[in-house]
Design an enzyme around this catalytic site. Structure first.
Site, PDB file in Angstrom:
ATOM      1  N   ASP A 141      28.845  -0.007 -44.192  1.00 43.11           N
ATOM      2  CA  ASP A 141      29.251  -0.557 -45.490  1.00 43.11           C
ATOM      3  C   ASP A 141      28.973   0.378 -46.680  1.00 43.11           C
ATOM      4  OD1 ASP A 141      29.814  -2.800 -43.999  1.00 43.11           O
ATOM      5  OD2 ASP A 141      27.942  -3.814 -44.486  1.00 43.11           O
ATOM      6  N   ARG A 176      58.142  -4.800 -43.962  1.00 42.51           N
ATOM      7  CA  ARG A 176      57.185  -5.901 -44.129  1.00 42.51           C
ATOM      8  C   ARG A 176      56.061  -5.543 -45.091  1.00 42.51           C
ATOM      9  NH1 ARG A 176      56.268  -7.407 -37.783  1.00 42.51           N
ATOM     10  NH2 ARG A 176      57.843  -9.029 -37.643  1.00 42.51           N
ATOM     11  N   MET A 183      35.950  -4.385 -42.998  1.00 47.16           N
ATOM     12  CA  MET A 183      34.589  -4.857 -43.284  1.00 47.16           C
ATOM     13  C   MET A 183      34.038  -4.190 -44.542  1.00 47.16           C
ATOM     14  SD  MET A 183      32.546  -5.189 -39.720  1.00 47.16           S
ATOM     15  CE  MET A 183      32.745  -6.620 -38.659  1.00 47.16           C
TER      16      MET A 183
HETATM   17  O1  F6P Z   1      26.824  -4.721 -42.206  1.00 46.20           O
HETATM   18  C1  F6P Z   1      27.691  -4.301 -41.231  1.00 46.20           C
HETATM   19  C2  F6P Z   1      28.729  -5.329 -40.954  1.00 46.20           C
HETATM   20  O2  F6P Z   1      29.583  -4.764 -39.998  1.00 46.20           O
HETATM   21  C3  F6P Z   1      29.497  -5.812 -42.171  1.00 46.20           C
HETATM   22  O3  F6P Z   1      30.480  -4.918 -42.586  1.00 46.20           O
HETATM   23  C4  F6P Z   1      30.036  -7.128 -41.685  1.00 46.20           C
HETATM   24  O4  F6P Z   1      30.220  -7.996 -42.779  1.00 46.20           O
HETATM   25  C5  F6P Z   1      28.959  -7.622 -40.768  1.00 46.20           C
HETATM   26  O5  F6P Z   1      28.197  -6.509 -40.397  1.00 46.20           O
HETATM   27  C6  F6P Z   1      29.478  -8.315 -39.522  1.00 46.20           C
HETATM   28  O6  F6P Z   1      28.400  -8.876 -38.849  1.00 46.20           O
HETATM   29  P1  F6P Z   1      28.423  -9.381 -37.331  1.00 46.20           P
HETATM   30  O7  F6P Z   1      28.305  -8.183 -36.462  1.00 46.20           O
HETATM   31  O8  F6P Z   1      27.241 -10.269 -37.239  1.00 46.20           O
HETATM   32  O9  F6P Z   1      29.720 -10.092 -37.100  1.00 46.20           O
END
Ligand code: F6P
Length: 362
Positions: A141, A176, A183
């Site tokens: 992130d 489209r 994420m």
């Molecule tokens: O923090 C890393 C991350 O991949 C985020 O981008 C995402 O919101 C979250 O973890 C997803 O979490 P999980 O693996 O619990 O679905």
């Protein structure tokens, strides 16, 4: 003479480059400092319920390019708020005392915590409770304070960009609107970087709430100019003006229980309804966390890992190694624990993209 000992744990979500850090820390500790290295299994889980193993040179050799973590990880264990299931109910206990006791029994010089804000937040509390800790910033992130960049981010951007490139050809062929949801949790770093790298026409990030009518206008405007397709890159944490983020699930055991996802589908329906243009949504999700790290992340992970051992040698605990203006820096964990690092609205990439006609939905 008794050899000094260090332990390594990896917490939170996995991401490309973790093994490269483990390798760098362990190899330097073994080869240059003649230290013993212990690997804690499954993040803080392996301290609360002792599960660790001695890492030998062979264990950390040949893992530079390997995705995931050889130590395993966990997103739900917090020693200060340890979830215990009682029938259908969850109870939370503070197991920090036993955690610190277990760590002390290991007789380590330092614990190396490789993790994001959750893991490093806990690391800071353990440090205050007397555990010598050094942190390494990990997350796709890129939302950690105290560092310009986290390892894993470049790999995620590269995967997302590859996805957008592939979406481009199908969008163009079928005329489209294609929405690519990526994420990033509450920050828009992955969306901004992959959106710019993939030539997204519209980039939606949590830092800039969007107006659906502005997006529809942009799509129609492109159509009028003969561009009969549009690519929208949207961060999972994006939200409309005056609206809310979309929560996909609530993981009660986790100290950060909210899991985002799904905003891309809502946006897709709205765009199709308002513009009458056929729209599809693709969620890149956990694909962004998988596979081999990019060369950039391998180098970053190696530099961060090697520097970590210097910090241990200097007894510079309660800190994290980071990158500021392309140089390695040492940042107090206190700084890191202050909350997520969001994209500043005057970020040069937003400015550059706007000047090229990219719409941010505002
Ligand atoms: O923090 C890393 C991350 O991949 C985020 O981008 C995402 O919101 C979250 O973890 C997803 O979490 P999980 O693996 O619990 O679905």
């Amino acid at each position: 003479m008794k050899r000094k000992r260090i332990a390594i744990l990896t917490g939170g979500g996995d991401c490309p480059g973790i093994n490269a850090v483990i390798r760098a820390v362990a190899k330097k500790a073994m080869l240059e400092k003649e230290m013993e290295v212990i690997g804690i299994e499954d993040g803080y889980h392996g301290i609360v319920n002792p599960r660790w193993r001695s890492l030998e040179y062979e264990d950390v050799s040949g893992i530079l390019t390997l995705g995931g973590t050889i130590l395993g990880t966990s997103k739900t264990v917090n020693p200060y708020r340890y979830a215990v299931r009682k029938g259908n109910r969850l109870e939370f206990k503070n197991l920090s005392e036993i955690t610190v006791k277990n760590l002390k029994s290991l007789n380590i010089e330092s614990l190396v915590c490789i993790g994001g804000d959750g893991t490093l937040g806990i690391a800071y509390r353990l440090f205050k409770d007397g555990v010598p800790i050094v942190g390494v910033p990990k997350t796709i992130d890129n939302d950690l304070r105290g560092t310009d960049i986290t390892f894993g981010f470049d790999s995620a951007v590269s995967i997302a960009t590859g996805g957008i490139d592939r979406i481009h050809t199908t969008a163009e062929s079928l005329h489209r609107i294609m929405i690519v949801e990526v994420m990033g949790h509450t920050a828009g770093w992955i969306a901004l970087y992959s959106g710019v790298a993939g030539g997204g026409d519209i980039i939606l990030i949590p830092e800039i709430p969007y107006d659906i009518h502005r997006i529809a206008e942009k799509v129609k405007e492109r159509n009028k100019k003969g561009k009969r397709f549009s690519i929208v890159v949207i961060a999972e944490g994006a939200k409309p003006e005056g609206g809310d983020i979309v929560i996909q699930r609530f993981v009660k055991e986790s100290s950060d229980p909210i899991r985002l996802g799904g905003i891309g589908f809502i946006l897709g329906e709205q765009i199709e309804r308002i513009t009458g243009l056929e729209t599809r949504t693709v969620v890149m999700g956990h694909l962004l966390r998988g596979g081999s790290p990019t060369p950039f992340d391998r180098i970053l992970a190696t530099n961060l890992g090697a520097k970590t051992v210097d910090l241990i040698e200097d007894k510079n605990f309660g800190c994290m190694v980071g990158i500021k203006e392309n140089s390695l820096v040492v940042v107090p964990l206190k700084e890191v624990a202050k909350g997520p690092k969001l994209i500043p609205l005057n970020h040069p990439m937003i400015k550059a993209a706007r000047s090229l006609g990219t719409c941010f939905g505002d």
